[in-house]
Write an enzyme that holds these catalytic residues in place. Structure first.
Site, PDB file in Angstrom:
ATOM      1  CG  HIS A  36      -6.655   7.091   6.732  1.00 26.23           C
ATOM      2  ND1 HIS A  36      -6.403   8.319   7.297  1.00 26.23           N
ATOM      3  CD2 HIS A  36      -5.491   6.697   6.132  1.00 26.23           C
ATOM      4  CE1 HIS A  36      -5.142   8.657   7.061  1.00 26.23           C
ATOM      5  NE2 HIS A  36      -4.566   7.703   6.354  1.00 26.23           N
TER       6      HIS A  36
ATOM      7  CE  LYS B 278      -4.722   5.721   9.992  1.00 28.12           C
ATOM      8  NZ  LYS B 278      -3.572   4.805  10.026  1.00 28.12           N
TER       9      LYS B 278
END
Length: 239
Positions: A131, A135
């Site tokens: 990600h 995040k």
């Protein structure tokens, strides 16, 4: 449809833009600084959509319990107490929580449930997720969702990364690895390593739009359902 949006991050802004472009109404969009407005609102929408933070959930569930507004939540990083709050809210309204609202991920979950039982215990299983660098939670909520699909009975022992002289890979392990960098919307891979062969499933999200489209699709299916906590898989596949 009328929506009450909770969360003003990238997902929240994209949800608002997409809903309005489809001719739907956003009656209110709340963020961290004005979430206390929930306590003053009545039932102003057909569905409340939550893509915020775990610490906002108590106030959101309190609103659902008070007004009976259906709730769709995609907030990740929730603990057992948070899921208990969702269960309590489900006694007053239809509630749907999922770590991922992508159609591709929904199909991947179903596929993993089918193949895992066939390949275990002869295949080693490793799961990787990637990600963007903003995040906050790791492993991702989607990684946890895929892990549950692989191991419904929770007989495997998750190993989160490896470091040092850990010895040979043990039977009954499942490796879970989180990568963070750049602007990656989300990539999840599940590897089955067997004798002289490997099977890999990979889902790549090109943008957050797929999650927005899926969330709005599922939100439209919530009003009119009986109170309770719903599973995305069961709604999507008509079970």
């Amino acid at each position: 449809m009328r929506y009450l949006l909770i969360g003003r991050g990238k997902m929240g802004r994209l949800l608002q833009e997409t809903a309005q472009a489809a001719g739907e109404e956003v009656t209110a969009a709340l963020g961290r600084n004005d979430l206390d407005r929930l306590g003053q609102l009545g039932r102003v929408a057909d569905v409340a959509i939550d893509f915020s933070r775990p610490d906002a959930l108590p106030e959101i569930c309190s609103y659902v319990c008070r007004t009976g507004t259906p709730l769709l939540s995609g907030t990740t990083g929730l603990d057992s107490r948070a899921f208990a709050q969702l269960e309590a809210a489900g006694r007053h309204a239809p509630v749907l929580w999922s770590a991922n609202f992508s159609l591709g991920i929904a199909v991947l979950v179903r596929a993993l449930e089918e193949v895992s039982g066939v390949l275990r215990p002869d295949f080693d299983i490793e799961l990787t997720e990637t990600h963007h660098n903003q995040k906050e939670d790791a492993p991702s909520g989607t990684a946890k969702l895929l892990l549950r699909a692989l191991d419904r009975e929770q007989t495997l022992r998750p190993v989160y990364g490896r470091e040092g002289n850990t010895g040979r890979r043990k039977k009954g392990e499942v490796g879970v690895h989180a990568l963070r960098g750049g602007t990656v919307a989300g990539t999840h891979s599940v590897h089955f390593f067997g004798p002289d062969e490997e099977l890999e499933f990979t889902h790549r999200a090109a943008s957050r739009q797929i999650f927005v489209n899926g969330a709005l699709h599922m939100a439209r299916l919530l009003p009119g359902r009986a109170n309770g906590v719903y599973d995305l898989q069961k709604i999507l596949f008509g079970e």
